[in-house]
Design an enzyme around this catalytic site. Structure first.
Site, mmCIF file in Angstrom:
data_model
loop_
_atom_site.group_PDB
_atom_site.id
_atom_site.type_symbol
_atom_site.label_atom_id
_atom_site.label_comp_id
_atom_site.label_asym_id
_atom_site.label_seq_id
_atom_site.Cartn_x
_atom_site.Cartn_y
_atom_site.Cartn_z
ATOM 1 C CG HIS A 1 -15.567 11.580 -6.502
ATOM 2 N ND1 HIS A 1 -15.864 10.473 -7.248
ATOM 3 C CD2 HIS A 1 -14.726 11.167 -5.527
ATOM 4 C CE1 HIS A 1 -15.229 9.423 -6.740
ATOM 5 N NE2 HIS A 1 -14.538 9.815 -5.704
ATOM 6 C CD GLU B 1 -14.275 3.438 -1.184
ATOM 7 O OE1 GLU B 1 -15.163 4.312 -1.244
ATOM 8 O OE2 GLU B 1 -13.727 2.970 -2.194
ATOM 9 C CD GLU C 1 -14.044 -0.425 -4.379
ATOM 10 O OE1 GLU C 1 -14.263 0.748 -4.016
ATOM 11 O OE2 GLU C 1 -13.426 -0.711 -5.414
ATOM 12 C CG HIS D 1 -10.932 -0.900 -2.225
ATOM 13 N ND1 HIS D 1 -11.399 0.320 -1.807
ATOM 14 C CD2 HIS D 1 -10.668 -0.755 -3.541
ATOM 15 C CE1 HIS D 1 -11.431 1.154 -2.820
ATOM 16 N NE2 HIS D 1 -11.002 0.528 -3.890
ATOM 17 C CG ASP E 1 -17.956 1.617 -2.920
ATOM 18 O OD1 ASP E 1 -19.066 2.085 -2.593
ATOM 19 O OD2 ASP E 1 -17.022 2.343 -3.294
ATOM 20 C CG ASP F 1 -9.743 -0.908 -7.320
ATOM 21 O OD1 ASP F 1 -10.400 -1.909 -7.040
ATOM 22 O OD2 ASP F 1 -10.064 0.248 -6.991
ATOM 23 C CG ASP G 1 -13.084 -0.213 -9.327
ATOM 24 O OD1 ASP G 1 -13.080 -0.780 -8.224
ATOM 25 O OD2 ASP G 1 -12.715 0.972 -9.475
ATOM 26 C CG ASP H 1 -16.333 2.461 -6.692
ATOM 27 O OD1 ASP H 1 -16.146 2.937 -7.827
ATOM 28 O OD2 ASP H 1 -15.583 2.703 -5.733
#
Lengths: 471, 471, 471, 471
Positions: free
Chosen positions: C137, C267, C303, C306, C331, C342, C344, C374
C-alpha cells in the site's frame, strides 16, 4: 454546578461540556462537526425526561429514575454505570483504522494532567446523565509507568481525584485490572507461560483491588481477555487452568485480608482476542469454579455480546448464570447477529431488553451489581452529543424493557402458560420424582399402567404473541 | 357454512374447523389437546379485529385490511398469502423426529380424496383468516403418480376443485414445482447430472406453470433447493450453471407461449439441503441473471430466513434486490440468530418488520408479488388454533411494521438525516461526479485545492434512536 | 552482500539480518528471545531446500522453484509475493492489545529514513526467501504527509529507493492505495458521504497507480475495506454503489491514459471493518461489474480467509471467479473455522492447498497474478526467524498442494469420476439441451418416453478418498 | 463363510452382499447403479490391506489392525464401531427430501422379520470390515410396539438374534434408547413437561440398559437430543434440569442394581433438533455433572461435529473432556466448516485426525470406549459399496492420524517446544505458585524485584510447521 439539580430523571446538560471545550487543546484533524445540529451545541435547556412522545434526542423517554416499578425504583432495578474505557478512552481505532475521536477535552497526551482532566470530564458526564456508578480499568484512568512502582503512584494520584469527584453519591460499580493491552500479557496474565508475568499480574490485581476498595467499589471484575489460547499445539491447557485457579484463590484471600466486601465477578467471553478464552460462557465458567472449589467466592458478569458470540442468546446466559446462583452483574450491550466479533453496541432492541429484564426481575435485581454500559460509539460517530445520545438510548431501551417485563408479569398470562405446561409434575407422583424417590422400576410400572402419555402443544407461538403484545 | 360472513377483515372462526373434526378420521396418537383453553375449542364469537389492547389471541390487534396507510389499503401493501405446504402438509417431522401433527381433517392417506378434503380445509382457513392469496407446490396439493401422466391427471383433478373453491376473490400468489423431494432430484432438477432428470424437471415445471396460469396465479417461483452441490470434488459447477440457464430460458419461452403474464421469481437460499445452492443470495442470483441475459425476465422472491443464513440481514437482501430492480416478492418468515439452518419461524420481531416495510414502501409495494407466509408452526405446536395464532401473529407483526414505517416516513427525521449525510454531493461537483464527468486529474486538482476534507459524524446512534422511537 | 548467491531456490540466510540488528536502534521492551534456538540466531549455513525429511525449520521441504510440474516451473505456477504491510508494518497490535513486535531494524519512528531502512529490510528478506515479487500500500511504504503534496513527495522518495533495490528481477505483484486507515476514510473512499473524500481517494489512487506502473507492477488492487456500511439506517446504498462505479470507471480511464497494462483487481471481502462490504464475495462483485459495464476491465483477487468469512470455502470462491472469467490473483492465507474475523494466518492445511491449486491449474495459472502472502505472524510470534518460518511454511504448503494436485490430475481417477457423472449429457439430446434447442414441449415428450430416470450414486465418499490419497 | 479369514487387517469382501441381494425383495425405484464400476459389483478378490500406494478403494491403506503403534495394537487404540442407525436405518431422507437408499436387503417394511434380516446384514458388514464393535438405539434394531410391553417383546426377539450373531468376538461398544423420534418425546424425555413421558422414558432406558448389559455392551450412552428447549418463553429451564438430574441418578442406581459395569456416557451437542440442548458441550456437561454430584458416575462421548457446532474445534472439546477426567468415547465424524447443522460426515481430514489421536494417546486410549462411526453416507451416495468406501476411508483417516501422532510423539520436537514454553514454572517459585503457596503480597514483591518480565515468542508457526511435517 449543583448536583441535586441533576438528580431528577432525564436531565441532560450538554452546555458545559461544549463550553469547556474552548479551554482545551483541540486536536481536530480531521475536524468533526455535528451533522444534525447545524454545527452548534444544544442550548442550555434544563429539560427533564419528556415522555415517549418527545422527539428530543437528549431527553429520556422511558427512563424515570425515581418511578417505582414492581415495588422498586427504576434506578434501583437498573443501577446504571458508565464504562470509563469506552466513553473516555475509546478512540475509534479498529484493526484497519486510526483513531477518529477528537474530544475537545483531550490534548493528545497520556500525561497525568490529561488523566485528571479526563476524570473531570467523566464525572461531568456521569452527573449530566444522572447516573450514580462508573467502571474502570487501572490503566484506563492513569498512565502506566516504567516500573510497577511508578504505575502505582500514577494510579494513586488519579484515584485521589476520582475519590474527591465521586462525592457522596457516586461509586464504582466495579473496578478491574487491565491484563491484556501490554505486550507482557500477550500469553495471558494468570495463564501466561512466563512466571514473571504471573507475578506481575498478581501485583497489578492486588493494587486494582485496593483502589476499588478505597473508592467504595461494590464489585471487582476479572475479564480474562488473554486467559486462553491461540493454538492448542503450543499450549498446556491443563497447566494454564491450574495456574488460573491458584491466581483466583490468591485474589480471594487478598480480598478478605483487606476487608473488601465487594463481589468478585468473572466475565465470560468465548474468544477475541484469543482463539479460545477459558471463561467461554456462563456454564464453562461455572464448571471451572466448581472444579476448583471457588463457587462461593465468585459471581458472573454476563455481557450480552459475549453471550451471543458464544452461540447463546443473552437471555440464555443470564438464565444459566441465575440458575447456577451466579448472576451478579450485566454488561449491557448488544452485538450484530451477522458479525462474528464483539461490536459492543448500545442495546436498542426492545425485545431483547425485555427478556434481559425478565431475568433480572426473577433474580430479585442485580444489587450489588448493576448494568454497566460496556458499549461504545460506532467509529464513525464523532460528535460529543453522540456520547449522550448513545447512553440515553441505551438507558431508555432498558427502561422500556423493564416496563414491558413488569407489564408481562402483572398481566400474568405468560407465567400462567408456563405453569400449566408443567402442571403434571405438580402432583403426588411429580413430587416423588422431584424428591429423587422414583426409581426406574417404579417408573416403568407407572408407564405401563398409564399407557401412551398425552402430550400437549407447547404453545410457543402463543407465548411469542403474548410477549410481543407487551412491547 | 357461509363464506360471505367470513370475508370481513380480521374475522376468525375456529368453531367450524373444530366441529368438522368429528366427521374426519382422526389419527390422534399421541392425542394433542389445547394447553390453554381447557381442552375446548374457542366459541363462535363473530369478533373482528379488536385493537392493540385486546388480549384475545385470535383477534387482529394491528392489521386492519381496509385501513389506508400512506395512500394504500393495508391489504394492498401486504397482499398476504398462506403457504399450503407448511400449513397443510407440514407434519412436524424433523431429521430426528417423526410427525407430531394430527389435524382432525387428515385421514392418514395421500389419496386424491384426502387431497380434496385438505384443499377444502385450506380455503376454509384462508377465508377465516380473511386473506386473498395462497401459494403451492404441485406435489403438495395432489398426490404424485407412478408416471408423469398419472401425476398430471391427479394434479388436474385437485386443481379443478381449487379453482372452484377460489371463487372470485382468492388467487394463487404463486405456484411452483416441487423439484427437491423425490429421490430422482437428489442431484438437482435443472442441474442434475442426469439428462433424464433434466427432462423430467422441465415437464414438471411446464405443467406447474400451466396450472398456475389456469388458477389465475400472479407469479411463478423457482426455488432451487437441490440446484447446488454437496462437494466440489465430484461436481462440474460451470456445466451445471449452464444447464440451469438453458432451463430457465426454456421456462421463459414457455411462459410466453401460453400467455402467462405472471412474474417469474427466483428464490435465493445459500444452502440447505445442499452444501451450496447456486442462488446463494440476491446478489449472486442477480449475477447469474445478468451473465445469462435473463435479467428482464425474472425477479426475486426474498425470504428473510434465507437472507440471514447467507450472512446478511433481511433488510440488506431486500435492498439489494430492490436496487437491482429485482424485488418481486417476500417470503415472510424469520430465523433464529443462533441457529444455522432454516427454522422458518413466523416473524414476530417488530424492528425487523419495520425495516422490511421500509424497503417495501420504497419499492412502491410488491404487487403483483406479496407476502407469502413461508413459515411453519414449531414441531411442538400441535393445536389447530396454533395455526391461527401463528398466522395472526405474523400478520399483526407486519401490519405493525407497516404502521411504524409509515410513522418514520411521515415524521421525516430519519430520511432527513440520510439526505443531509450525502448533501455534499448535491452540488455542482457532485453532479459532475455522478454524471461520470470527473476524471482522476480533475479530482486530484480538487483534492489539492480543498485540503483535508471535513468528515461529519455518521449519527448512527441517533438514527437508531429515531428508528426505535417509532416502534 | 551479493544477490546472485541468493537466487537459488530455498536459500535462507538469517545471519545478515541478525548481524545488522546491532547497528539498528532496538526498541526492545519487552525484549523477545528465540524460544527454540537458545537465544542465538541461526548460523550462516548456505543451505538450500533439503527435501521432505528435513527437520530444519528454515529449509524448504516441498518448494523447489525451478522444478517442473505439469509443464511449468513451480515458481511460475506459484509466483509468490511478500506482503509489505503484514511483514514490515505489522506490529502485533489488536483491538485489545498494544504492539508486540520490536524488529531490530525499527527505530520507533515513522520517518523517511526509517521507511528507507525498512525497504532495505524488505528486499533483504525477499532475496533471502528467494521470491521475486512483493505487494504494498502507498501508506505502508512511505510516511503520510500533512498535505497530499507532501505525502506524494514522501512516496516518491521511498519508491525511488525501491526501484533501485528491485534490480532486474524483483517486481511488485501489485500495488494499492490505503483508503481505510486514515480517519478521513471512516465512511469510505469512493463511497464516502463526503465529496471531498471521494476526490481525495481519487487523487491517492491516481498516485498509487502511477507508482505501481513506475515500479513495473503487474497488477493494481482495489480492496474496499471501508466501501460498505455499518448500518442501513443512515446509508443510501444505491447512491454509494453508483459512486463506486463512477470511481472505478475513472480508474480504468486513467490506467489507459498512463499506459499501465497491469490487471486491475478487486478483492472481495464480506465484512470487517464495516458490517457489510459492497464487494462481499466473488459473485457479488461479478454482479457489480456486470451491472456497471465494467466486466472486461477488472479481475478478482480472491483471499481465502475472506471467502470463508463470506460463508464459502476458498475453493468455491476461486471456482466462482474462474467460471466468471475473473480469477486474477490469490491472497494466500487461511482463517480459523471457529473465528468470525479475518485472522490472516499462513495457510498450513494441505487439503485446502491442494484444492486451491486444482483451481489454479484449471485456470492455466494465475499470471500476471500470483500468490500474495496476505498473512501475518500471530501476535505472540516475536522472533525475526518467525517471519521466515511462517513464509517457508506457507510456501511449502502451497508447493505441496501443487504436487498433490498434479498427482491427482496425472492419476486421472477424480477427473474421470466427474466426467462419468455427466456422461448422459454427452449425447445428442444433451448437446441439443446445451445448445438451447430443447424446449419444454420436447423435454416433456422425452420425459414421458423415458419414464422414471435412472439416477446414479454421486460417489462423494469415493471422490474424497481419491482426493485424500493424493495428500 | 469363515470368520477367521476375515480377521486379517484390511480384508473386505463385497461379493456376498452383492450375491445375497438377489434373494431380497429389492425396492428399487429409482434404481441406483454403481457409477464407477460399470454396473457390476466388485469381484471376489480376497485381498487384504494393500498399503498406501493402493488405488483399490476397498482396501485399507493405512489401517493395519494388528500392527503395534506406541506399544499398543492399532485395533486397541482405535476400537472401531459401526453405528447401526446410520448404516442400516439411514434412508437418505432429509428435511427437503424423501429416502434415496434402496438397499437390496430391505423389503420396505418395519417388520420383525425385516429387523432380523437387517441385523444379519449388520453383522455381515461388520465382519467384512473386520471390526469388533457396533452401537445401536433400541428402536433402530427392533420395531416399536403399540404398547411398551409389545415394544420390549420385539426388542427381546431381535436382541436374541444379535446375541447369537455377535459370537465370541463382537460386542456393542454401547447401546442407547431412542428418546427423540417418537412424538411423545417432542418436549424431551427426562425433561418433558409431561410426567407421563418422564416415566415412559425411564422405562425405555431401563430396558435399553438391560439389553446392552445382556449383549455384553461396554458402555451406555445418553444423547439428549430433545433435552433442551425451543424457546425460553415457554420453558422452566431450572425445573427441567432438576428433572434431568433425578433421571440420571435413577439410571445410575439401576445400573448398579443390575450389575452393569459399563461406563455411562453423556454425549454433548449444542443444538439441533432443539434450539438449545442442555448438554451443550463438554464444559457445560461437566458443570451439570458437578452441580448434581454425578461426576464420578459419567464420562463423555465427544462427537467432532457436535464440538464444531458448539464453536470449538474437536480437539478442544476432547482436551476439555480429558482434563476434566471425562473423556470416555469418541463419535468419529466431521462437519462442514461452512454448514450450521450436523452433517455427520466421515472424517477425511488427516490434520484433524492427527489432533484427535494426540488427545487419545494422552488419555492412554479410550477403552472401554472407542471410536463409533456416527457418520452417514451423503444422501446422494446410493451404492452398497459406498457404505464400504465410507467406512474404509474413515478408518484409514484415523489410522493415518494415529501414525502421524505417533511420529510427532516419537520425534519429540513439539512436546519439547511446549515444555520449554512453560519452563519458567519448573522452578522453585513456580512450584510454590502451583502448590498454592504464593499470595499476592509475595508475588508483588517478586514482581518489583524482577522488573519487566521477559516474554518469549509463542512459536505458533514453528509448532504448525512441525505438526504439518508429520502429516
Amino acid at each position: 454546578m449543583t448536583l441535586e439539580k441533576k438528580n431528577m430523571a432525564g436531565r441532560i446538560l450538554l452546555l458545559l461540556l461544549c463550553m469547556n471545550a474552548v479551554s482545551f487543546i483541540v486536536n481536530a484533524v480531521p475536524q468533526t462537526c455535528p451533522a444534525d445540529l447545524g454545527g452548534k451545541c444544544a442550548e442550555d435547556d434544563d429539560w427533564e425526561g419528556e415522555g415517549t412522545s418527545s422527539k428530543n434526542p437528549l431527553a429520556y423517554k422511558w427512563y424515570n429514575a425515581e418511578e417505582e416499578i414492581l415495588g422498586k425504583k427504576m434506578k434501583d432495578w437498573l443501577r446504571f454505570s458508565v464504562a470509563f474505557w469506552h466513553t473516555f478512552r475509546g478512540t475509534g481505532a479498529d484493526p484497519f483504522g486510526a483513531p477518529t475521536k477528537y474530544w475537545p477535552w483531550e490534548d493528545g497526551t497520556n500525561s497525568i494532567a490529561m488523566a485528571k482532566r479526563r476524570m473531570r470530564a467523566n464525572f461531568e458526564f456521569i452527573n449530566k446523565l444522572g447516573v450514580d456508578r462508573w467502571c474502570f480499568h487501572d490503566r484506563d484512568i492513569a498512565p502506566d509507568g516504567k516500573t510497577l512502582e511508578e504505575a502505582n503512584a500514577n494510579l494513586d494520584e488519579v484515584v485521589a481525584l476520582a475519590k474527591e469527584l465521586q462525592g457522596d453519591k457516586i461509586r464504582p460499580l466495579w473496578g478491574t485490572a487491565q491484563l491484556f493491552m501490554h505486550p507482557r500479557y500477550m500469553h495471558g496474565g494468570a495463564t501466561s507461560s512466563e512466571v514473571g508475568v504471573y507475578a506481575y499480574a498478581a501485583a497489578q490485581v492486588k493494587k486494582a483491588m485496593e483502589v476499588t476498595h478505597y473508592l467504595g467499589g461494590e464489585n471487582y471484575v476479572f475479564w480474562g481477555g488473554r486467559e486462553g489460547y491461540q493454538s492448542l499445539l503450543n499450549t498446556d491447557m491443563e497447566r494454564e487452568l491450574d495456574h488460573l485457579a491458584r491466581f483466583l484463590e490468591a485474589a480471594v484471600a487478598y480480598k478478605k485480608k483487606i476487608g473488601f466486601n465487594g463481589t468478585l465477578l468473572i466475565e465470560p467471553k468465548p474468544q477475541e482476542p484469543t482463539k479460545h478464552q477459558y471463561d467461554w460462557d456462563a456454564a464453562t465458567t461455572a464448571n471451572f469454579l466448581r472444579k476448583y472449589g471457588l463457587l462461593g467466592e465468585f459471581k458472573l458478569n454476563i455481557e450480552c455480546n459475549h453471550a451471543t458470540l458464544s452461540g447463546h442468546s443473552c437471555h440464555h446466559d443470564l438464565e444459566t448464570a441465575r440458575i447456577n446462583g451466579l448472576l451478579g452483574n450485566i454488561d449491557a450491550n448488544t452485538g450484530d447477529p451477522q458479525i462474528g466479533w464483539d461490536t459492543d453496541q448500545f442495546m436498542t432492541d426492545i425485545g431483547e431488553a425485555t427478556m434481559v429484564m425478565l431475568s433480572v426481575i426473577r433474580n430479585g435485581g442485580l444489587a450489588p451489581g448493576g448494568f454497566n454500559f460496556d458499549a461504545k460509539l460506532r467509529r464513525e460517530s464523532t460528535d460529543v452529543e453522540d456520547l449522550f445520545i448513545a447512553h440515553i438510548s441505551g438507558m431508555d431501551t432498558l427502561a422500556r424493557g423493564l416496563r414491558n417485563a413488569a407489564k408481562l408479569i402483572e398481566d400474568g398470562s405468560l407465567v400462567e402458560l408456563v405453569r400449566k405446561r408443567y402442571s403434571s409434575f405438580d402432583t403426588e407422583i411429580g413430587a416423588e420424582i422431584e424428591a429423587g424417590k422414583a426409581d426406574f422400576e417404579m417408573l416403568e410400572k407407572l408407564a405401563k399402567e398409564w399407557g401412551e402419555p398425552k402430550v400437549a402443544s407447547a404453545k410457543q407461538e402463543l407465548a411469542e404473541m403474548i410477549f410481543q403484545s407487551a412491547l
